[in-house]
Enzyme design. Structure first.
Site, PDB file in Angstrom:
ATOM      1  N   SER A 124       1.143  -0.980   0.110  1.00 31.06           N
ATOM      2  CA  SER A 124       0.358   0.053  -0.107  1.00 31.06           C
ATOM      3  C   SER A 124       0.498   1.405   0.434  1.00 31.06           C
ATOM      4  O   SER A 124       1.710   1.159   0.931  1.00 31.06           O
ATOM      5  CB  SER A 124      -0.646  -0.073   0.829  1.00 31.06           C
ATOM      6  OG  SER A 124      -1.530   1.182   1.658  1.00 31.06           O
ATOM      7  N   TYR A 148      -1.668  -1.156  10.811  1.00 32.73           N
ATOM      8  CA  TYR A 148      -1.727  -1.585   9.613  1.00 32.73           C
ATOM      9  C   TYR A 148      -1.019  -1.838   8.551  1.00 32.73           C
ATOM     10  O   TYR A 148      -0.504  -2.445   7.996  1.00 32.73           O
ATOM     11  CB  TYR A 148      -3.522  -0.643   8.842  1.00 32.73           C
ATOM     12  CG  TYR A 148      -2.938  -1.479   7.464  1.00 32.73           C
ATOM     13  CD1 TYR A 148      -3.327  -2.682   7.036  1.00 32.73           C
ATOM     14  CD2 TYR A 148      -3.377   0.000   6.698  1.00 32.73           C
ATOM     15  CE1 TYR A 148      -3.705  -3.069   5.179  1.00 32.73           C
ATOM     16  CE2 TYR A 148      -2.963  -0.682   4.805  1.00 32.73           C
ATOM     17  CZ  TYR A 148      -4.004  -1.856   4.868  1.00 32.73           C
ATOM     18  OH  TYR A 148      -3.948  -1.995   3.423  1.00 32.73           O
ATOM     19  N   LYS A 152       1.513  -4.075   6.644  1.00 33.81           N
ATOM     20  CA  LYS A 152       2.703  -4.176   5.148  1.00 33.81           C
ATOM     21  C   LYS A 152       3.477  -2.999   4.891  1.00 33.81           C
ATOM     22  O   LYS A 152       4.780  -4.855   4.330  1.00 33.81           O
ATOM     23  CB  LYS A 152       1.309  -2.159   4.591  1.00 33.81           C
ATOM     24  CG  LYS A 152       0.032  -3.386   4.595  1.00 33.81           C
ATOM     25  CD  LYS A 152      -0.282  -4.205   3.266  1.00 33.81           C
ATOM     26  CE  LYS A 152      -1.196  -4.727   3.293  1.00 33.81           C
ATOM     27  NZ  LYS A 152      -1.699  -5.417   3.265  1.00 33.81           N
TER      28      LYS A 152
HETATM   29  P1  NAD Z   1     -10.983  -6.674   1.017  1.00 27.31           P
HETATM   30  O1  NAD Z   1     -11.592  -7.218   2.549  1.00 27.31           O
HETATM   31  O2  NAD Z   1     -12.206  -6.506   0.030  1.00 27.31           O
HETATM   32  O3  NAD Z   1     -10.296  -8.353   0.660  1.00 27.31           O
HETATM   33  C1  NAD Z   1      -8.840  -8.915   1.645  1.00 27.31           C
HETATM   34  C2  NAD Z   1      -9.961  -9.702   1.643  1.00 27.31           C
HETATM   35  O4  NAD Z   1      -8.963 -11.163   2.825  1.00 27.31           O
HETATM   36  C3  NAD Z   1     -11.803 -10.525   2.000  1.00 27.31           C
HETATM   37  O5  NAD Z   1     -12.082 -11.488   1.303  1.00 27.31           O
HETATM   38  C4  NAD Z   1     -11.262 -11.295   3.713  1.00 27.31           C
HETATM   39  O6  NAD Z   1     -12.260 -11.945   3.815  1.00 27.31           O
HETATM   40  C5  NAD Z   1      -9.988 -11.871   3.522  1.00 27.31           C
HETATM   41  N1  NAD Z   1      -9.330 -12.274   4.282  1.00 27.31           N
HETATM   42  C6  NAD Z   1      -8.881 -11.794   5.214  1.00 27.31           C
HETATM   43  N2  NAD Z   1      -7.940 -12.467   6.421  1.00 27.31           N
HETATM   44  C7  NAD Z   1      -7.560 -13.510   6.388  1.00 27.31           C
HETATM   45  C8  NAD Z   1      -7.023 -15.246   7.018  1.00 27.31           C
HETATM   46  N3  NAD Z   1      -6.636 -14.854   7.519  1.00 27.31           N
HETATM   47  N4  NAD Z   1      -7.195 -16.136   5.488  1.00 27.31           N
HETATM   48  C9  NAD Z   1      -8.210 -15.560   4.601  1.00 27.31           C
HETATM   49  N5  NAD Z   1      -9.055 -14.507   3.804  1.00 27.31           N
HETATM   50  C10 NAD Z   1      -8.913 -13.348   4.778  1.00 27.31           C
HETATM   51  O7  NAD Z   1      -9.644  -5.686   0.652  1.00 27.31           O
HETATM   52  P2  NAD Z   1      -9.446  -5.269  -0.400  1.00 27.31           P
HETATM   53  O8  NAD Z   1      -9.671  -3.824  -0.566  1.00 27.31           O
HETATM   54  O9  NAD Z   1      -9.673  -6.419  -2.159  1.00 27.31           O
HETATM   55  O10 NAD Z   1      -7.962  -5.418  -0.427  1.00 27.31           O
HETATM   56  C11 NAD Z   1      -6.878  -6.554  -0.509  1.00 27.31           C
HETATM   57  C12 NAD Z   1      -5.384  -6.504  -0.179  1.00 27.31           C
HETATM   58  O11 NAD Z   1      -4.986  -4.969  -0.616  1.00 27.31           O
HETATM   59  C13 NAD Z   1      -5.362  -6.309   1.456  1.00 27.31           C
HETATM   60  O12 NAD Z   1      -4.484  -6.694   1.617  1.00 27.31           O
HETATM   61  C14 NAD Z   1      -4.802  -4.545   1.756  1.00 27.31           C
HETATM   62  O13 NAD Z   1      -5.075  -4.749   2.622  1.00 27.31           O
HETATM   63  C15 NAD Z   1      -4.161  -4.042   0.225  1.00 27.31           C
HETATM   64  N6  NAD Z   1      -4.450  -2.533  -0.461  1.00 27.31           N
HETATM   65  C16 NAD Z   1      -6.380  -2.133   0.007  1.00 27.31           C
HETATM   66  C17 NAD Z   1      -6.100  -0.970  -0.611  1.00 27.31           C
HETATM   67  C18 NAD Z   1      -7.618  -0.521  -0.763  1.00 27.31           C
HETATM   68  O14 NAD Z   1      -8.025   0.283  -0.150  1.00 27.31           O
HETATM   69  N7  NAD Z   1      -9.119  -1.268  -0.844  1.00 27.31           N
HETATM   70  C19 NAD Z   1      -5.163  -0.214  -0.477  1.00 27.31           C
HETATM   71  C20 NAD Z   1      -4.421  -0.337  -0.461  1.00 27.31           C
HETATM   72  C21 NAD Z   1      -3.047  -2.574  -0.464  1.00 27.31           C
HETATM   73  N1  UFG Z   2     -12.645  11.509   3.298  1.00 29.32           N
HETATM   74  C1  UFG Z   2     -13.883  12.155   3.918  1.00 29.32           C
HETATM   75  N2  UFG Z   2     -14.951  11.812   3.911  1.00 29.32           N
HETATM   76  C2  UFG Z   2     -15.154  10.164   4.097  1.00 29.32           C
HETATM   77  C3  UFG Z   2     -14.176   9.505   4.031  1.00 29.32           C
HETATM   78  C4  UFG Z   2     -13.017  10.021   3.126  1.00 29.32           C
HETATM   79  O1  UFG Z   2     -13.778  13.195   3.309  1.00 29.32           O
HETATM   80  O2  UFG Z   2     -16.443  10.201   4.706  1.00 29.32           O
HETATM   81  C5  UFG Z   2     -11.067  11.604   2.346  1.00 29.32           C
HETATM   82  C6  UFG Z   2      -9.959  11.537   3.464  1.00 29.32           C
HETATM   83  O3  UFG Z   2      -9.615  12.458   4.511  1.00 29.32           O
HETATM   84  C7  UFG Z   2      -8.928  11.494   2.192  1.00 29.32           C
HETATM   85  C8  UFG Z   2      -9.573  10.964   1.180  1.00 29.32           C
HETATM   86  O4  UFG Z   2     -10.838  11.171   1.531  1.00 29.32           O
HETATM   87  O5  UFG Z   2      -8.467  13.195   2.291  1.00 29.32           O
HETATM   88  C9  UFG Z   2      -9.292   9.682   0.792  1.00 29.32           C
HETATM   89  O6  UFG Z   2      -9.300   8.699   2.050  1.00 29.32           O
HETATM   90  P1  UFG Z   2      -9.632   7.248   2.045  1.00 29.32           P
HETATM   91  O7  UFG Z   2     -10.901   6.650   3.320  1.00 29.32           O
HETATM   92  O8  UFG Z   2     -10.890   6.959   1.100  1.00 29.32           O
HETATM   93  O9  UFG Z   2      -8.209   6.642   1.681  1.00 29.32           O
HETATM   94  P2  UFG Z   2      -7.281   6.927   2.768  1.00 29.32           P
HETATM   95  O10 UFG Z   2      -6.049   7.761   1.137  1.00 29.32           O
HETATM   96  O11 UFG Z   2      -7.045   7.640   3.882  1.00 29.32           O
HETATM   97  O12 UFG Z   2      -6.948   5.473   2.928  1.00 29.32           O
HETATM   98  C10 UFG Z   2      -6.084   4.822   2.112  1.00 29.32           C
HETATM   99  C11 UFG Z   2      -6.647   3.327   2.057  1.00 29.32           C
HETATM  100  C12 UFG Z   2      -5.921   3.346   3.055  1.00 29.32           C
HETATM  101  C13 UFG Z   2      -4.427   2.831   3.308  1.00 29.32           C
HETATM  102  C14 UFG Z   2      -4.477   4.543   2.665  1.00 29.32           C
HETATM  103  C15 UFG Z   2      -2.744   4.536   1.924  1.00 29.32           C
HETATM  104  O13 UFG Z   2      -8.315   3.104   2.650  1.00 29.32           O
HETATM  105  O14 UFG Z   2      -5.968   1.409   3.448  1.00 29.32           O
HETATM  106  O15 UFG Z   2      -4.878   4.251   1.363  1.00 29.32           O
HETATM  107  O16 UFG Z   2      -2.448   3.654   0.457  1.00 29.32           O
HETATM  108  F1  UFG Z   2      -3.279   2.507   3.887  1.00 29.32           F
END
Ligand code: NAD
Ligand code: UFG
Length: 337
Positions: A124, A148, A152
């Site tokens: 991330s 979190y 990572k």
């Molecule tokens: P998500 O929660 O939709 O998908 C993650 C999946 O992992 C879920 O289906 C959950 O049930 C499964 N899971 C969690 N713990 C587990 C375990 N112990 N065993 C088996 N399955 C397990 O999230 P996503 O948005 O698809 O994210 C996928 C990956 O990308 C994650 O590692 C997340 O940290 C990373 N990531 C996501 C974002 C974002 O904003 N969505 C940003 C950066 C990184």
């Molecule tokens: N925001 C609002 N209102 C809301 C939600 C978000 O104003 O209800 C704003 C936040 O303050 C930020 C922007 O929208 O300025 C984006 O916020 P998100 O929560 O959508 O995303 P973040 O950038 O905070 O976080 C995301 C992922 C995290 C990851 C991070 C950095 O959710 O998992 O990017 O990669 F760690």
């Protein structure tokens, strides 16, 4: 090839399964369903006409994973499984460290036992911590400001150390910026449990009337309109980055790191207005205090992925807004009827 997708029923995982199946790969999914529904894979089948093999299995369950690796000749693993809510990780850090780090260690142990030494890992942009150096390049120093983020960072380190110790491992760390959007079919998308933490699902739930009003967290940041700036990337583009990383793994030595972002920053107000325009809707919002822990600006330098993987984002903010809304409109309760 046969690809094991951990966390494959989740948001990014399900979109990646679609592209893997469409590219002709065999797909095996393990997920404990802690944050997702198995129904996402039925939708994946509706989209592709092909089936991924699903096992309800936890990555903490070494024996369970051994059974999966015994039943399939896995060539590579895409490792999405993990808990991802920043705020929750502050409240229950041990659960995050155990699930994300111990889970990854057990997965690596089983991969090693079966001689599967290729992995693409979901990292991330949060690993860049707080910095003014924009755009973010992969060589910048890293830090974490939540448990979190620590998970990572630690997993990146573990995977790097593993590759140093044994050069038969090939691992790609993909640092995602802000994934939004949904498959254009409207059949799969992000399905947050409870009130969403992230901006786009909050906007779509305000649009649908499920939530009354969006709170914009701060309008006094040093940005063009005072609201936070992020690099939003369409989830299908993101999924495609995994296929490109997979294609390159054989030729790769050790660990490589790539940012997956568009390289363009949008403010919160930009995204709200883009959503309104793309979907001809009004979003009710108010300005609220800053959210603790938020950075001001965050966007990628994605040129390394373009140069070395031949990957770049194709979809624009209109696609992101239209596709997010189509998913929400067609599935007001996510995968539940
Ligand atoms: P998500 O929660 O939709 O998908 C993650 C999946 O992992 C879920 O289906 C959950 O049930 C499964 N899971 C969690 N713990 C587990 C375990 N112990 N065993 C088996 N399955 C397990 O999230 P996503 O948005 O698809 O994210 C996928 C990956 O990308 C994650 O590692 C997340 O940290 C990373 N990531 C996501 C974002 C974002 O904003 N969505 C940003 C950066 C990184
Ligand atoms: N925001 C609002 N209102 C809301 C939600 C978000 O104003 O209800 C704003 C936040 O303050 C930020 C922007 O929208 O300025 C984006 O916020 P998100 O929560 O959508 O995303 P973040 O950038 O905070 O976080 C995301 C992922 C995290 C990851 C991070 C950095 O959710 O998992 O990017 O990669 F760690």
């Amino acid at each position: 090839m046969t690809v094991l997708v951990t966390g494959g029923t989740g948001y990014i995982g399900s979109h990646t399964c679609v592209l893997l199946l469409e590219a002709g790969h065999d797909v095996v999914v393990i997920d404990n369903l802690s944050n997702s529904s198995e129904k996402s894979l039925e939708r994946v089948e509706e989209i592709t006409g092909k089936k991924a093999t699903f096992y309800k299995c936890d990555i903490l369950d070494t024996e369970g994973m051994r059974k999966v690796f015994s039943a399939h000749k896995i060539d590579a693993v895409i490792h999405f499984a993990g808990l991802k809510a920043v705020g929750e990780s502050v409240a229950i850090p041990l659960k995050y460290y155990d699930n994300n780090i111990t889970g990854t260690l057990r997965l690596l142990e089983v991969m090693g036992e079966f001689g599967v030494k290729k992995m693409v890992f979901s990292s991330s942009a949060t690993v860049y911590g707080v910095t003014d150096k924009m755009p973010l390049t992969e060589d910048l120093p890293t830090s974490a400001n939540s448990p979190y983020g620590q998970t990572k960072l630690m997993i990146e380190q573990i995977l790097t150390d593993l590759c140093v110790s044994d050069d038969s491992w090939k691992i790609t760390l993909l640092r995602y910026f802000n994934p939004v959007g949904a498959h254009e079919s409207g059949k799969i998308g992000e399905n947050p449990r409870g009130i969403p933490n992230n901006l786009m699902p909050y906007i779509t739930q305000v649009a649908s009337g499920k939530l009354a009003q969006l709170s914009i967290f701060g309008d006094d940041y040093p940005t063009k309109d005072g609201t936070g700036v992020r690099d939003y990337i369409h989830v299908v583009d993101l999924a495609d980055g995994h296929l490109k990383a997979l294609d390159k793994l054989d030729a790769q030595k050790g660990v490589e790191i790539y940012n997956l972002g568009t390289g363009v920053g949008y403010s919160v107000l930009d995204l709200v207005h883009a959503f309104e325009e793309a979907n001809d809707l009004k979003i009710n919002y108010k300005i609220a205090p800053r959210r603790p822990g938020d950075v001001t600006v965050c966007y990628a330098d994605a040129t390394k992925a373009a140069r070395e993987l031949g990957w770049s984002a194709k979809k624009n903010v209109v696609d992101m807004c239209r596709d997010s809304w189509r998913w929400q409109k067609n599935n007001p309760n996510g995968y539940e009827a």
